[in-house]
Each structure stands twice: as C-alpha cells, then as structure tokens.
Design a protein around this motif. Structure first.
Motif, PDB file in Angstrom:
ATOM      1  N   ASP A   1       0.829  -1.207   0.000  1.00  0.00           N
ATOM      2  CA  ASP A   1       0.000   0.000   0.000  1.00  0.00           C
ATOM      3  C   ASP A   1       0.863   1.257   0.000  1.00  0.00           C
ATOM      4  OD1 ASP A   1      -2.316  -1.475   0.000  1.00  0.00           O
ATOM      5  OD2 ASP A   1      -2.718  -1.247   2.135  1.00  0.00           O
ATOM      6  N   ALA A   2       1.922   1.236   0.797  1.00  0.00           N
ATOM      7  CA  ALA A   2       2.802   2.403   0.886  1.00  0.00           C
ATOM      8  C   ALA A   2       3.552   2.633  -0.422  1.00  0.00           C
ATOM      9  CB  ALA A   2       3.793   2.227   2.034  1.00  0.00           C
ATOM     10  N   THR A   3       3.838   1.560  -1.135  1.00  0.00           N
ATOM     11  CA  THR A   3       4.541   1.681  -2.404  1.00  0.00           C
ATOM     12  C   THR A   3       3.701   2.425  -3.434  1.00  0.00           C
ATOM     13  OG1 THR A   3       5.817  -0.340  -2.036  1.00  0.00           O
ATOM     14  CG2 THR A   3       5.576   0.389  -4.314  1.00  0.00           C
ATOM     15  N   ILE A   4       2.410   2.126  -3.486  1.00  0.00           N
ATOM     16  CA  ILE A   4       1.557   2.773  -4.482  1.00  0.00           C
ATOM     17  C   ILE A   4       0.942   4.071  -3.970  1.00  0.00           C
ATOM     18  CG2 ILE A   4       0.997   0.576  -5.581  1.00  0.00           C
ATOM     19  CD1 ILE A   4      -1.798   0.826  -4.258  1.00  0.00           C
ATOM     20  N   ASP A   5       1.047   4.316  -2.671  1.00  0.00           N
ATOM     21  CA  ASP A   5       0.487   5.553  -2.123  1.00  0.00           C
ATOM     22  C   ASP A   5       1.450   6.145  -1.092  1.00  0.00           C
ATOM     23  OD1 ASP A   5      -1.281   7.614  -1.692  1.00  0.00           O
ATOM     24  OD2 ASP A   5      -2.529   6.495  -0.269  1.00  0.00           O
ATOM     25  N   PRO A   6       2.635   6.578  -1.539  1.00  0.00           N
ATOM     26  CA  PRO A   6       3.639   7.112  -0.605  1.00  0.00           C
ATOM     27  C   PRO A   6       3.256   8.488  -0.094  1.00  0.00           C
ATOM     28  CG  PRO A   6       4.374   7.408  -2.859  1.00  0.00           C
ATOM     29  CD  PRO A   6       3.101   6.607  -2.931  1.00  0.00           C
ATOM     30  N   ALA A   7       3.903   8.895   0.980  1.00  0.00           N
ATOM     31  CA  ALA A   7       3.694  10.248   1.502  1.00  0.00           C
ATOM     32  C   ALA A   7       4.304  11.261   0.529  1.00  0.00           C
ATOM     33  CB  ALA A   7       4.339  10.379   2.879  1.00  0.00           C
ATOM     34  N   LYS A   8       3.849  12.495   0.618  1.00  0.00           N
ATOM     35  CA  LYS A   8       4.406  13.579  -0.193  1.00  0.00           C
ATOM     36  C   LYS A   8       5.340  14.399   0.698  1.00  0.00           C
ATOM     37  CE  LYS A   8       1.650  12.341  -3.529  1.00  0.00           C
ATOM     38  NZ  LYS A   8       2.170  11.616  -4.712  1.00  0.00           N
ATOM     39  N   THR A   9       6.624  14.206   0.538  1.00  0.00           N
ATOM     40  CA  THR A   9       7.596  14.919   1.361  1.00  0.00           C
ATOM     41  C   THR A   9       8.781  15.357   0.505  1.00  0.00           C
ATOM     42  OG1 THR A   9       9.113  13.111   1.965  1.00  0.00           O
ATOM     43  CG2 THR A   9       7.042  13.254   3.208  1.00  0.00           C
ATOM     44  N   ASP A  10       9.662  16.138   1.117  1.00  0.00           N
ATOM     45  CA  ASP A  10      10.925  16.522   0.481  1.00  0.00           C
ATOM     46  C   ASP A  10      12.105  15.851   1.174  1.00  0.00           C
ATOM     47  OD1 ASP A  10       9.777  18.291  -1.424  1.00  0.00           O
ATOM     48  OD2 ASP A  10       9.560  19.828   0.122  1.00  0.00           O
ATOM     49  N   TYR A  11      11.803  14.825   1.983  1.00  0.00           N
ATOM     50  CA  TYR A  11      12.859  14.144   2.720  1.00  0.00           C
ATOM     51  C   TYR A  11      13.795  13.384   1.787  1.00  0.00           C
ATOM     52  CZ  TYR A  11      10.121  14.938   6.994  1.00  0.00           C
ATOM     53  OH  TYR A  11       9.431  15.504   8.033  1.00  0.00           O
ATOM     54  N   LEU A  12      15.079  13.424   2.115  1.00  0.00           N
ATOM     55  CA  LEU A  12      16.087  12.675   1.371  1.00  0.00           C
ATOM     56  C   LEU A  12      16.892  11.739   2.269  1.00  0.00           C
ATOM     57  CD1 LEU A  12      17.498  15.489  -0.948  1.00  0.00           C
ATOM     58  CD2 LEU A  12      16.141  13.514  -1.663  1.00  0.00           C
ATOM     59  N   TYR A  13      16.718  11.886   3.585  1.00  0.00           N
ATOM     60  CA  TYR A  13      17.519  11.108   4.535  1.00  0.00           C
ATOM     61  C   TYR A  13      16.648  10.632   5.695  1.00  0.00           C
ATOM     62  CZ  TYR A  13      21.221  13.714   2.135  1.00  0.00           C
ATOM     63  OH  TYR A  13      22.033  14.273   1.181  1.00  0.00           O
ATOM     64  N   PHE A  14      17.057   9.529   6.301  1.00  0.00           N
ATOM     65  CA  PHE A  14      16.443   9.098   7.558  1.00  0.00           C
ATOM     66  C   PHE A  14      17.433   8.207   8.301  1.00  0.00           C
ATOM     67  CE2 PHE A  14      15.286   5.808   4.540  1.00  0.00           C
ATOM     68  CZ  PHE A  14      15.378   4.620   5.249  1.00  0.00           C
ATOM     69  N   VAL A  15      17.306   8.203   9.608  1.00  0.00           N
ATOM     70  CA  VAL A  15      18.155   7.382  10.453  1.00  0.00           C
ATOM     71  C   VAL A  15      17.306   6.843  11.595  1.00  0.00           C
ATOM     72  CG1 VAL A  15      18.903   9.317  11.901  1.00  0.00           C
ATOM     73  CG2 VAL A  15      20.344   7.271  11.732  1.00  0.00           C
ATOM     74  N   ALA A  16      17.565   5.609  11.993  1.00  0.00           N
ATOM     75  CA  ALA A  16      16.797   4.994  13.066  1.00  0.00           C
ATOM     76  C   ALA A  16      17.568   5.076  14.374  1.00  0.00           C
ATOM     77  CB  ALA A  16      16.492   3.539  12.734  1.00  0.00           C
ATOM     78  N   ASP A  17      16.859   5.390  15.454  1.00  0.00           N
ATOM     79  CA  ASP A  17      17.499   5.384  16.763  1.00  0.00           C
ATOM     80  C   ASP A  17      17.509   3.971  17.325  1.00  0.00           C
ATOM     81  OD1 ASP A  17      14.944   4.864  17.794  1.00  0.00           O
ATOM     82  OD2 ASP A  17      14.561   6.974  18.240  1.00  0.00           O
ATOM     83  N   LYS A  18      17.988   3.810  18.542  1.00  0.00           N
ATOM     84  CA  LYS A  18      18.131   2.464  19.115  1.00  0.00           C
ATOM     85  C   LYS A  18      16.796   1.781  19.383  1.00  0.00           C
ATOM     86  CE  LYS A  18      22.752   2.698  21.082  1.00  0.00           C
ATOM     87  NZ  LYS A  18      23.594   2.420  22.261  1.00  0.00           N
ATOM     88  N   LYS A  19      15.724   2.571  19.424  1.00  0.00           N
ATOM     89  CA  LYS A  19      14.397   2.005  19.631  1.00  0.00           C
ATOM     90  C   LYS A  19      13.721   1.656  18.312  1.00  0.00           C
ATOM     91  CE  LYS A  19      13.520   4.383  24.028  1.00  0.00           C
ATOM     92  NZ  LYS A  19      12.612   5.311  24.751  1.00  0.00           N
ATOM     93  N   GLY A  20      14.404   1.938  17.223  1.00  0.00           N
ATOM     94  CA  GLY A  20      13.851   1.629  15.914  1.00  0.00           C
ATOM     95  C   GLY A  20      13.014   2.732  15.304  1.00  0.00           C
ATOM     96  N   GLN A  21      12.914   3.863  15.993  1.00  0.00           N
ATOM     97  CA  GLN A  21      12.137   4.976  15.462  1.00  0.00           C
ATOM     98  C   GLN A  21      12.967   5.742  14.439  1.00  0.00           C
ATOM     99  OE1 GLN A  21      10.508   7.617  18.398  1.00  0.00           O
ATOM    100  NE2 GLN A  21       9.755   9.093  16.895  1.00  0.00           N
ATOM    101  N   ASN A  22      12.374   6.048  13.298  1.00  0.00           N
ATOM    102  CA  ASN A  22      13.078   6.752  12.242  1.00  0.00           C
ATOM    103  C   ASN A  22      12.941   8.263  12.369  1.00  0.00           C
ATOM    104  OD1 ASN A  22      14.185   4.610  10.489  1.00  0.00           O
ATOM    105  ND2 ASN A  22      12.045   4.035  10.259  1.00  0.00           N
ATOM    106  N   HIS A  23      14.011   8.962  12.025  1.00  0.00           N
ATOM    107  CA  HIS A  23      14.032  10.428  12.055  1.00  0.00           C
ATOM    108  C   HIS A  23      14.439  10.916  10.671  1.00  0.00           C
ATOM    109  CE1 HIS A  23      13.708  10.303  16.471  1.00  0.00           C
ATOM    110  NE2 HIS A  23      14.490   9.233  16.358  1.00  0.00           N
ATOM    111  N   PHE A  24      13.618  11.765  10.085  1.00  0.00           N
ATOM    112  CA  PHE A  24      13.765  12.153   8.690  1.00  0.00           C
ATOM    113  C   PHE A  24      14.335  13.561   8.555  1.00  0.00           C
ATOM    114  CE2 PHE A  24      10.539   8.934   9.026  1.00  0.00           C
ATOM    115  CZ  PHE A  24      10.822   8.080   7.963  1.00  0.00           C
ATOM    116  N   ALA A  25      15.000  13.796   7.429  1.00  0.00           N
ATOM    117  CA  ALA A  25      15.613  15.108   7.182  1.00  0.00           C
ATOM    118  C   ALA A  25      15.590  15.403   5.683  1.00  0.00           C
ATOM    119  CB  ALA A  25      17.054  15.121   7.688  1.00  0.00           C
ATOM    120  N   GLU A  26      15.496  16.720   5.382  1.00  0.00           N
ATOM    121  CA  GLU A  26      15.507  17.158   3.986  1.00  0.00           C
ATOM    122  C   GLU A  26      16.925  17.441   3.502  1.00  0.00           C
ATOM    123  OE1 GLU A  26      12.858  20.410   3.366  1.00  0.00           O
ATOM    124  OE2 GLU A  26      11.145  19.407   4.331  1.00  0.00           O
ATOM    125  N   SER A  27      17.813  17.830   4.404  1.00  0.00           N
ATOM    126  CA  SER A  27      19.182  18.164   4.020  1.00  0.00           C
ATOM    127  C   SER A  27      20.176  17.247   4.728  1.00  0.00           C
ATOM    128  CB  SER A  27      19.500  19.616   4.375  1.00  0.00           C
ATOM    129  OG  SER A  27      19.543  19.780   5.785  1.00  0.00           O
TER     130      SER A  27
END
Length: 377
Positions: free
Chosen positions: A332-358
């Motif tokens: 579902d996510a593949t055919i209906d992705p979010a609309k963002t300008d993010y180019l990067y993400f990193v996961a913390d030790k709990k597995g939560q992702n943090h996104f960034a544009e630059s």
C-alpha cells in the motif's frame, strides 16, 4: 390594434406570436420529458443494482458448497457464485467488488447460504474462512527471504528446507509459474544478477490446507497464487504509475525490511522516490545485508564496500529484485507514498526513524539519536 399597422400585417404578427408560444410549449414539454426519462432510467438502474445486491433468498440458510480453485479470477469467481445460486447477478457482483476496491480472494472450499449478503460473501472470500477445519496451517510472516521461508516449511511439514530451496530454484517449476501466472511471474525474474528468481513472490499470510499431505509444489504454488491475486488488485494503480509487478515487489520488499510502522513505510517510500528522482543511490542497509548473505545487528562501513548488484550504496536505483516478501502494508505504501521533500532518515536504538531534507539536518539527527561510534551513519 395600432391604426398605423395594416390589417394583414397585424394578423401576421399575431400568427407569429402564436407560433412562438407553441414552440416554447413544445421545447418545455420535450425538456420535461427528457428530464423525466433520465430520472426514470436513473431510478430504474438504482433499483436494478440494489435488487441485484440483495441476498438471493433471506429465508434460505442451507449452505451451498463452492469450490474456488487456485488462480481463479474475479470473472470466474463471480460466475461461479451466480451459477451456485448465492448471488443474483455475476456482473453486478464483479463491478460492485471493483467499486469497493475489494480483491485478493482466497482460493478454497466455502459453504455459503443464499441468505448471505453480498458484503458478507466478499468478506468471507477475502478472509478465506472456509466451512471445514483445515488439516493444518502454514503461516509465512512478512519480511522473510526464501531461505527463511524454507525453514518455516520445514517446521510445519515433512519437507526439508533443502527440498524447498531445490524446488523454488528449479527452472522447471519457475517455468510452470510463469505459464500459470504470466502477468506476475514475468521474464523480469530472469535477470542475470538476480539471486533467486522467486524471491519476494511468495506472499506472507496464513494458509489453510485441507489434505494431510499436499505436495511441496501445491504448497508453494498457493503462495505464488496469492501474490498473483495481490498484484491484480493493484493493477490499475501500477499501470498509472508505469511500474511493473517486479519493480513493485522489489520496492515493497525494501519498505518491508526498513520500516517498523505504517507511517514509516509511507514516508520511507517518499524518501526512496525523492532519491531516485534526484539520481541519488537509495543507500538502504537491508540491501547490503542481502548482498552479504547474512544477518547482522549493525552494518559497518566496511560492509558498504561489498561488490554486489544488490548493494544500493554502490548501485543507483532499485536492486535487481526483491530482497524479501512484502505484506499489504508495504505494498500500500509503495503505491500511495507520503508527499515529502525528505532525502535522509536514520533509526534510533528504539527503531524509530528520524527524517531530514538536508544532509546537515541528517547529520544532526545522527549525532542526536545514534551514539555508537562503530555503527554506520
């Protein structure tokens, strides 16, 4: 009468006025008739469809046995249900199912009474709840590789993981799957850099088996058939996106291995799309692990140097094929992705992702959420 207007001219004017009144009346009557006709047609169509969607016989609770073979499409399923007398109209059922965006019906044996509503019939066919108790079940979780699925098969059947891998890598069996499911198992699986041709083509789900000893071919085909059913449900959107089934399964598998939540899947999908649009490599760790052929808790800098077509740090675009099986959430996510300008993400030790544009913002997230010095940034 105006004394300045001759009698004959006056009569002609009166005649023209009468004609105009008659024409206006005719236009009014014809317009009213057309509106009435449209209303009659619309109301008739509404009652026709509504009636076609009613239970065949609300008082008849005697269940009818219905067999839906593996590979049945919506047309054949609809006609079978009408022939068995559990729905009123196969075409209306088919279009209603498409309108409600319901698909992915499970093959199997059902017992459906004529008193069952269309919505309940659809729900039953989607969940695969059959009237008889299965001899056994096999559950294939999301995110497994073929080798991991082989281990699951070994636990639930008399077949070994080795026998499973021999079958799913057999050119004879792969050729059979291509012949039976040509729109899903295409020549794209023959890419020379693909590790396993059926990787990602065995849909994760819980499968019921009603014979004590099905063949290994029957078991695996059931998984492939369900993938085919899922692909068909996404077909209109895939055509719109100009994405092939192989690309779809490949992209979905990356999300399955990367994401931990539905919202993450949609956002990560946007990151991957943004990166590919800008000609950047995807740089997703699961592809490195797949390239290495082993599981690791952490991907190190040296791992990124592995020379392999699946390594998305070294190669731009999607890898040659799926790296695991993907579930509905990732599809579902593949055919209906979010609309963002993010180019990067990193996961913390709990597995939560943090996104960034630059990249600068990404580095700040790395410094804030990733503390291990020997882990990859």
């Amino acid at each position: 009468m105006d004394p300045k207007i001759p009698q004959d001219e006056f009569e002609r004017l009166k005649g023209r006025q009468k004609e105009k009144k008659i024409v206006r009346k005719i236009v009014l009557y014809v317009g009213a008739a057309l509106i009435a006709l449209a209303l009659i047609i619309g109301i008739s169509a509404y009652f026709y469809v509504t009636n076609a969607l009613k239970p065949v016989d609300e008082n008849n609770k005697v269940a009818v046995k219905i067999e839906l073979p593996i590979g049945s499409n919506l047309d054949s399923i609809s006609q079978t249900l009408e022939d068995k007398g559990v729905i009123r109209n196969a075409k209306i059922f088919k279009y209603y199912t498409k309108f409600k965006n319901n698909a992915g019906f499970q093959a199997g044996t059902y017992k459906i009474p004529p008193s069952m509503s269309v919505d309940d019939i659809i729900k039953s066919l989607k969940t695969g709840k059959v009237y008889r108790k299965p001899e056994f079940q096999i559950t294939i979780p999301e995110g497994l590789t073929l080798e991991q699925i082989g281990a699951a098969i070994e636990k639930r059947t008399d077949f070994t993981s080795k026998e499973f891998m021999k079958l799913v890598t057999s050119e004879k069996f792969i050729k059979e799957m291509k012949a039976k499911y040509p729109d899903t198992v295409t020549k794209a699986v023959d890419g020379k850099e693909i590790r396993y041709k059926l990787e990602g083509y065995l849909y994760p789900s819980t499968y019921d088996f009603f014979t004590k000893s099905p063949t290994l071919e029957e078991i695996v085909e059931k998984f492939v058939a369900q993938t085919d059913s899922m692909i068909r449900s996404y077909e209109p959107k895939l055509k719109e996106m100009k994405m092939s089934p192989h690309e779809f399964l490949t992209f979905s598998s990356l999300l399955e291995r990367e994401a931990t939540a539905q919202s993450d899947r949609e956002t990560i999908a946007s990151v991957f799309n943004n990166r590919m649009e800008q000609g950047m490599p995807l740089q997703t760790d699961p592809t490195v692990l797949y390239a290495l052929g082993k599981h690791k808790d952490r991907v190190l800098y040296k791992d990124l140097e592995v020379k392999n077509a699946y390594n998305t740090y070294k190669n731009k675009g999607l890898p040659p094929g799926p790296i695991a099986n993907a579930g509905r959430a990732s599809m579902d996510a593949t055919i209906d992705p979010a609309k963002t300008d993010y180019l990067y993400f990193v996961a913390d030790k709990k597995g939560q992702n943090h996104f960034a544009e630059s990249y600068e913002e990404h580095q700040q997230n790395v410094a804030k959420y990733v503390r291990s010095n020997d882990s990859k940034e």
